[in-house]
Design a protein around this motif. Structure first.
Motif, PDB file in Angstrom:
ATOM      1  N   PHE A 137       0.847  -1.143  -0.258  1.00  0.00           N
ATOM      2  CA  PHE A 137       0.076  -0.071  -0.057  1.00  0.00           C
ATOM      3  C   PHE A 137       0.735   1.210  -0.095  1.00  0.00           C
ATOM      4  CE2 PHE A 137      -3.362  -2.819   1.761  1.00  0.00           C
ATOM      5  CZ  PHE A 137      -4.330  -2.528   0.682  1.00  0.00           C
ATOM      6  N   GLY A 138       2.109   1.168   0.190  1.00  0.00           N
ATOM      7  CA  GLY A 138       2.988   2.355   0.356  1.00  0.00           C
ATOM      8  C   GLY A 138       4.059   2.494  -0.471  1.00  0.00           C
ATOM      9  N   LYS A 143       1.732   8.407  -4.159  1.00  0.00           N
ATOM     10  CA  LYS A 143       0.561   8.154  -2.954  1.00  0.00           C
ATOM     11  C   LYS A 143       1.156   8.919  -1.706  1.00  0.00           C
ATOM     12  CE  LYS A 143      -0.633   3.508  -3.404  1.00  0.00           C
ATOM     13  NZ  LYS A 143      -0.703   1.940  -3.035  1.00  0.00           N
ATOM     14  N   ALA A 144       2.709   9.347  -1.861  1.00  0.00           N
ATOM     15  CA  ALA A 144       3.108  10.043  -0.700  1.00  0.00           C
ATOM     16  C   ALA A 144       2.501  11.397  -0.736  1.00  0.00           C
ATOM     17  CB  ALA A 144       4.540  10.147  -0.912  1.00  0.00           C
ATOM     18  N   LYS A 145       2.428  12.189  -1.759  1.00  0.00           N
ATOM     19  CA  LYS A 145       1.884  13.431  -1.932  1.00  0.00           C
ATOM     20  C   LYS A 145       0.506  13.505  -1.597  1.00  0.00           C
ATOM     21  CE  LYS A 145       1.849  17.269  -5.138  1.00  0.00           C
ATOM     22  NZ  LYS A 145       0.144  17.557  -5.025  1.00  0.00           N
ATOM     23  N   ASP A 152      -3.207  17.509   6.001  1.00  0.00           N
ATOM     24  CA  ASP A 152      -2.915  18.987   6.069  1.00  0.00           C
ATOM     25  C   ASP A 152      -4.023  19.413   7.087  1.00  0.00           C
ATOM     26  OD1 ASP A 152      -1.056  19.223   4.302  1.00  0.00           O
ATOM     27  OD2 ASP A 152      -2.076  19.918   2.742  1.00  0.00           O
ATOM     28  N   THR A 153      -5.302  18.608   7.154  1.00  0.00           N
ATOM     29  CA  THR A 153      -6.212  19.313   8.154  1.00  0.00           C
ATOM     30  C   THR A 153      -6.048  18.991   9.556  1.00  0.00           C
ATOM     31  OG1 THR A 153      -7.411  17.215   7.821  1.00  0.00           O
ATOM     32  CG2 THR A 153      -7.786  19.178   5.852  1.00  0.00           C
ATOM     33  N   LEU A 154      -4.986  18.172   9.893  1.00  0.00           N
ATOM     34  CA  LEU A 154      -4.769  17.643  11.438  1.00  0.00           C
ATOM     35  C   LEU A 154      -4.062  18.566  12.028  1.00  0.00           C
ATOM     36  CD1 LEU A 154      -3.392  14.129  10.616  1.00  0.00           C
ATOM     37  CD2 LEU A 154      -5.937  14.731  10.858  1.00  0.00           C
ATOM     38  N   THR A 155      -4.435  18.645  13.205  1.00  0.00           N
ATOM     39  CA  THR A 155      -3.718  19.454  14.477  1.00  0.00           C
ATOM     40  C   THR A 155      -2.534  18.893  14.653  1.00  0.00           C
ATOM     41  OG1 THR A 155      -4.762  18.466  16.229  1.00  0.00           O
ATOM     42  CG2 THR A 155      -6.116  20.121  15.268  1.00  0.00           C
ATOM     43  N   ASP A 210       2.426   5.990   4.081  1.00  0.00           N
ATOM     44  CA  ASP A 210       2.342   6.749   2.640  1.00  0.00           C
ATOM     45  C   ASP A 210       3.153   7.910   2.837  1.00  0.00           C
ATOM     46  OD1 ASP A 210       1.519   4.396   1.452  1.00  0.00           O
ATOM     47  OD2 ASP A 210      -0.676   5.047   1.310  1.00  0.00           O
ATOM     48  N   ALA A 211       2.588   8.743   3.819  1.00  0.00           N
ATOM     49  CA  ALA A 211       2.873  10.127   3.918  1.00  0.00           C
ATOM     50  C   ALA A 211       4.446  10.206   4.506  1.00  0.00           C
ATOM     51  CB  ALA A 211       1.959  10.931   4.989  1.00  0.00           C
ATOM     52  N   GLY A 212       4.897   9.334   4.964  1.00  0.00           N
ATOM     53  CA  GLY A 212       6.427   9.491   5.644  1.00  0.00           C
ATOM     54  C   GLY A 212       6.489   9.696   6.662  1.00  0.00           C
TER      55      GLY A 212
END
Length: 215
Positions: A137-138, A143-145, A152-155, A210-212
């Motif tokens: 999956f990663g 996928k990373a981008k 981006d919406t997370l606190t 995926d996001a690293g």
């Protein structure tokens, strides 16, 4: 008491699983189903906490049944239990919303632990498939981008929780690490599910990889 629904097309398998699960003081089997269609109906009727689900069954298989069950209102957790350590089964189960995947040759104590783990809202994967899941999956730049954009919406606090979920930590372990109550951590994890459009912790962990956020 953790309420369990057993789903398998083989009556002898269900009987054996019932003996194992009912032997635990904190678990009780509330119903059984012999195929996926009956499982969907039984899950809606008896409101279990955990569904122990076979994959290969007649009429409606375990993957389709899992997808239908997790779409129900206040759905139970689904633990897929199968004879076959096949990549397609693992990936399909996770994408359908299963919270865990174990092989039927798993020791009975590991099965009991897995039911408790997924009932508590954590994820459970057979060790033999965990690395393959993350590899499947990663990894790609695209996928990373895409994954990073979803974060981006997370606190800042939610990002901290995400990192620890991605590392495979349970709610209780996260609570100890961040010096929070376990109920507070559960609230943050629920927010992650909603914000990231994930069904369970496995999908959150894959997104974190995926996001690293975790390697």
């Amino acid at each position: 008491m953790i309420r369990v629904l057993l789903v398998d097309d083989e009556e002898l398998v269900r009987a054996g699983l019932r003996v194992i699960l009912d032997s635990a003081a904190d678990l009780t089997v509330v119903d059984e189903a012999g195929d996926g269609a009956d499982a969907v109906v039984a899950a809606r009727r008896c409101k279990p906490d955990v569904v122990v689900m076979d994959v290969q069954m007649p009429h409606v298989d375990g993957i389709e049944a899992t997808r239908a069950i997790v779409d129900q209102s206040s759905p139970p957790k689904v633990l897929v239990l199968t004879m076959f350590d096949l990549d397609d089964h693992v990936y399909a189960a996770i994408e359908a919303g299963a919270s865990g995947f174990l092989l039927k040759d798993t020791h009975y104590e590991e099965l009991l632990r897995a039911v408790r783990v997924v009932a508590a809202g954590d994820a459970m994967l057979s060790p033999s498939v965990t690395k393959r899941v993350m590899a499947r999956f990663g990894g790609s730049p695209g996928k990373a981008k895409a994954a990073q954009e979803r974060l981006d919406t997370l606190t800042p606090r939610e990002n901290s929780i995400l990192e620890l979920v991605g590392a495979g930590m349970s709610n209780s372990a996260i609570a100890r690490t961040l010096q929070l109550t376990e109920s507070t951590v559960k609230g943050y994890v629920s927010q992650l599910f909603m914000k990231l459009d994930c069904e369970n912790r496995v999908q959150v962990a894959i997104l974190a990889h995926d996001a690293g956020v975790v390697s």
